[in-house]
Design an enzyme around this catalytic site. Sequence first.
Site, PDB file in Angstrom:
ATOM      1  N   ASP A 196      -9.366   5.669  -2.146  1.00 57.91           N
ATOM      2  CA  ASP A 196      -8.297   6.470  -2.747  1.00 57.91           C
ATOM      3  C   ASP A 196      -8.832   7.142  -4.013  1.00 57.91           C
ATOM      4  O   ASP A 196     -10.038   7.114  -4.281  1.00 57.91           O
ATOM      5  CB  ASP A 196      -7.059   5.611  -3.035  1.00 57.91           C
ATOM      6  CG  ASP A 196      -7.320   4.574  -4.124  1.00 57.91           C
ATOM      7  OD1 ASP A 196      -8.466   4.454  -4.591  1.00 57.91           O
ATOM      8  OD2 ASP A 196      -6.358   3.875  -4.510  1.00 57.91           O
ATOM      9  N   TYR A 244      -6.614   6.367   4.219  1.00 57.15           N
ATOM     10  CA  TYR A 244      -6.709   5.362   3.147  1.00 57.15           C
ATOM     11  C   TYR A 244      -5.938   4.089   3.523  1.00 57.15           C
ATOM     12  O   TYR A 244      -6.477   2.979   3.487  1.00 57.15           O
ATOM     13  CB  TYR A 244      -6.184   5.901   1.801  1.00 57.15           C
ATOM     14  CG  TYR A 244      -5.970   4.752   0.854  1.00 57.15           C
ATOM     15  CD1 TYR A 244      -7.062   4.152   0.225  1.00 57.15           C
ATOM     16  CD2 TYR A 244      -4.708   4.178   0.679  1.00 57.15           C
ATOM     17  CE1 TYR A 244      -6.894   3.038  -0.576  1.00 57.15           C
ATOM     18  CE2 TYR A 244      -4.535   3.058  -0.110  1.00 57.15           C
ATOM     19  CZ  TYR A 244      -5.632   2.490  -0.737  1.00 57.15           C
ATOM     20  OH  TYR A 244      -5.471   1.372  -1.506  1.00 57.15           O
ATOM     21  N   GLU A 271       0.823  -1.217   0.000  1.00 55.28           N
ATOM     22  CA  GLU A 271       0.000   0.000   0.000  1.00 55.28           C
ATOM     23  C   GLU A 271       0.854   1.264   0.000  1.00 55.28           C
ATOM     24  O   GLU A 271       0.556   2.224  -0.693  1.00 55.28           O
ATOM     25  CB  GLU A 271      -0.963   0.021   1.195  1.00 55.28           C
ATOM     26  CG  GLU A 271      -2.099  -0.972   1.106  1.00 55.28           C
ATOM     27  CD  GLU A 271      -2.887  -0.890  -0.193  1.00 55.28           C
ATOM     28  OE1 GLU A 271      -3.004   0.205  -0.779  1.00 55.28           O
ATOM     29  OE2 GLU A 271      -3.379  -1.934  -0.644  1.00 55.28           O
TER      30      GLU A 271
HETATM   31  N1  ADE Z   1      -3.701   0.318  -5.454  1.00 53.66           N
HETATM   32  C1  ADE Z   1      -3.603   0.644  -4.159  1.00 53.66           C
HETATM   33  N2  ADE Z   1      -3.490  -0.464  -3.405  1.00 53.66           N
HETATM   34  C2  ADE Z   1      -3.514  -1.523  -4.245  1.00 53.66           C
HETATM   35  C3  ADE Z   1      -3.440  -2.913  -4.075  1.00 53.66           C
HETATM   36  N3  ADE Z   1      -3.301  -3.453  -2.879  1.00 53.66           N
HETATM   37  N4  ADE Z   1      -3.501  -3.701  -5.177  1.00 53.66           N
HETATM   38  C4  ADE Z   1      -3.629  -3.132  -6.377  1.00 53.66           C
HETATM   39  N5  ADE Z   1      -3.693  -1.832  -6.606  1.00 53.66           N
HETATM   40  C5  ADE Z   1      -3.657  -1.016  -5.547  1.00 53.66           C
END
Ligand code: ADE
Length: 343
Positions: free
Chosen positions: A150, A132, A51
Amino acid sequence: MNMDEKLHFADLSDQLLDWYAGAARELPWRIGPGARAKGVQPDPYRVWLAEIMLQQTTVLHATRYYLEFTKRWPKIEDLAGAQDEDVMAAWAGLGYYARARNLLKCAREVSALGGWPDTAESLQKLSGIGPYTAGAVAALAFGRRAAAVDGNVDRVFARLMALTDDWKAAKTRLKAVVEDLVPEDRPAEFAEALMDLGATICTPKSPNCLICPLREMCAARQEGDPGRYPIKPKKQAKPTRQGHVYILLGEAHTVLTERRPDKGLLGGMLGLPTSPWSGESCVPEFPSGANWCELGEVRHVFTHFALTLKVWRAETDETLRTTRAQASDGLPSVFAKALKLAL
Ligand code: ADE
């Protein structure tokens, strides 16, 4: 969520999860819907690391870093015990270096606590974890009923709801709706499904509505121009700055580098010597060495400004810090670009 919204989105999570069962992306930090159904939970360290890396970075670009980090530091205790310089160098090229400093800080906080807190509220007390990331880790790693909203989820719901409110108010409204829609029993898959929908179907440009599992309940699609949403205030043009970067090549494939101050842009990262960066052009003040020659320019766009640096090169018979073969590895992109020009 008001009564109208409740009715309108009554089937959303079922339809989204049905679609996700067949369409989930396989990503190295995911355990997949099959494993989840058997009650397997992913390592919170890996969920969190992904993340943090994925903020402001594409999946494609972040993947290489994720694999490198987890190979080198497989557990959070390994990362917590790492040398700061090693972690900063491994982060080089991912940008937004405050994330890397907070990453280390957070790893050390969690190690000191003896483990991860497991609610969105308590996760948010850790360094570098905002609403987030807290929601994402709580849902993905601990199966908590939490929303991870997000920019991608903002876009999906701005379209589903055809939001024309002022963008800040629109985001508050849609967040409340997403929070209400998170299903009690499958919050992790719900979060992942929304990420995948935003990344593969409800894309910023030319959304692929024909194959969208939510097309029947999408107000923007009914209007006929979903690409019109989200309606955001116009971005200001970025100010520009300029300066010089000095590449001094020494004996045995070495390059003069310096550690940047902890505070400020690219803080704590290894860098090449530069002039100050300002709105006005300035005369170069070379570090040492002789026969400096100008090679051209590199440009790099930071969050708050766009930078153009004139690249200068000289040679010396001293042996300097950093071998050339590894040099661009540990350097932020702007310096890697300059070095590429010189070698
Ligand atoms: N964008 C933000 N977190 C994500 C995740 N865990 N997998 C794919 N895209 C993402």
